[in-house]
Scaffold this active site. Structure first.
Site, short mmCIF file in Angstrom:
data_model
loop_
_atom_site.label_atom_id
_atom_site.label_comp_id
_atom_site.label_asym_id
_atom_site.label_seq_id
_atom_site.Cartn_x
_atom_site.Cartn_y
_atom_site.Cartn_z
N HIS A 1 0.99 -1.31 0.12
CA HIS A 1 -0.08 -0.03 0.06
C HIS A 1 0.81 1.14 -0.14
O HIS A 1 2.02 1.01 0.09
CB HIS A 1 -1.20 -0.23 1.14
CG HIS A 1 -0.37 0.00 2.53
ND1 HIS A 1 0.40 -0.94 2.96
CD2 HIS A 1 -0.66 1.08 3.42
CE1 HIS A 1 0.68 -0.63 4.08
NE2 HIS A 1 0.20 0.55 4.56
N ASP B 1 5.92 4.42 5.05
CA ASP B 1 6.95 3.33 5.43
C ASP B 1 6.82 2.05 4.55
O ASP B 1 7.60 1.03 4.95
CB ASP B 1 6.47 2.99 6.97
CG ASP B 1 5.16 2.56 7.11
OD1 ASP B 1 4.27 3.11 6.43
OD2 ASP B 1 4.91 1.88 7.95
ZN LIG Z 1 0.42 1.51 6.43
#
Ligand SMILES: [Zn+2]
Length: 298
Positions: free
Chosen positions: A80, A84
């Site tokens: 996604h 991070d």
């Molecule tokens: Zn996430």
């Protein structure tokens, strides 16, 4: 109680072999949403896939290129568009010639990246070379990866099944160390429950979250994860029944045991439940459902 798995042995930048087909390198981006940092997975030997390259940290790119020395990276897979997970995909693709696969960031993420107090922050520019659909597979010598779309944490979240080890790289959909943040409008609790059921039905032997240690007791873990959400839903209904009408004071009560740094995220999680309860007709809102709206039992 969720049987959290929090023990993990690692050093930043070191490449650890964690299963016959899987290696892991952890980035130095620890925090309240990332636990010890982003765990980037390398799948296969010789010709390999990389899952969730991680944050745009030069040190992490160097560590990955060192781990991949002498090998060919055919695919970079992204679960996604959070900061991070996805930003290092393009630099790693530029350095290796690999193709990036995933699902593009939703349009609204372009102009308004989320604040860091609510979630990990969005990489609104994330665009894969190939947009994945559910069930699509890619493969290399001795490995196959299948896209398992799992909206909920984000609308574009996708997990990757590795049938050779009956394993699933589950991104932030399920995490061993913590529950997952569901932040509306992109995060959706109804979708999240459906995606948990979807993964539960596959009977994977191991889940490899992007943060923290693997989950080996998959069925009981997901059952407890769902029970926790249903419990939270029941607490919200209780709070409404006893006179609470607004989300923030409710959060102060319901999340008294949780790190206050996570309360803004928790408010969005309660909002996610509220939207789901409104959609199911169990709760009414005095206007467009948001953090400041007043809610009542239907
Ligand atoms: Zn996430």
């Amino acid at each position: 109680m969720i049987p959290f798995v929090r023990e993990i042995t690692f050093d930043y930048g070191r490449c650890d072999t964690v299963s016959p087909l899987i290696r892991r390198v952890i980035a130095r981006n620890p925090g309240p949403f990332t636990y010890t940092g982003t765990g980037t997975y390398i799948v296969g030997h010789g010709t390999v896939a990389v899952i969730d390259p991680g944050p745009d940290l030069p040190e992490h790119l160097d560590a990955l290129l060192e781990a991949l020395k002498g090998e060919t990276v055919s695919h970079i897979l992204v679960t996604h568009h959070h900061l991070d997970h996805s930003p290092l995909a393009r630099p790693l693709a530029d350095a290796t010639g690999a193709t990036i696969l995933g699902r593009a960031a939703p349009a609204e993420a372009d102009s308004a990246p989320s604040g860091n107090d609510q979630e990990e922050g969005a990489d609104g520019r994330f665009r894969p070379d190939i947009e994945l659909t559910d069930g699509q597979t890619v493969s290399g010598p001795g490995w196959t990866l299948e896209a398992v779309t799992t909206p909920g944490h984000t609308s574009n979240h996708v997990c990757f099944a590795l049938p050779e080890e009956n394993a699933l790289f589950c991104g932030d959909h399920i995490m061993g160390w913590s529950t997952t943040v569901i932040t509306p409008p992109d995060g959706d609790m109804g979708d999240y429950f459906a995606s948990l059921a979807k993964v539960r039905a596959r009977n994977f032997a191991t889940l490899w979250p992007t943060h923290g240690a693997p989950i080996r007791e998959v069925g009981p873990f997901i059952d407890a994860y769902v029970a926790h959400r249903r419990g939270r839903e029941a607490q919200i209904l209780d709070a409404l029944a006893t006179g609470h009408t607004r989300i923030r004071p409710m959060v102060t009560d319901l999340y008294a045991a949780v790190d206050p740094r996570l309360h803004p995220a928790a408010a969005h999680s309660v909002l996610a439940h509220m939207l789901h309860l409104v959609a199911e007709g169990r709760v009414t809102a005095d206007g467009p459902a948001g953090l400041e709206t007043e809610y009542r039992l239907a």
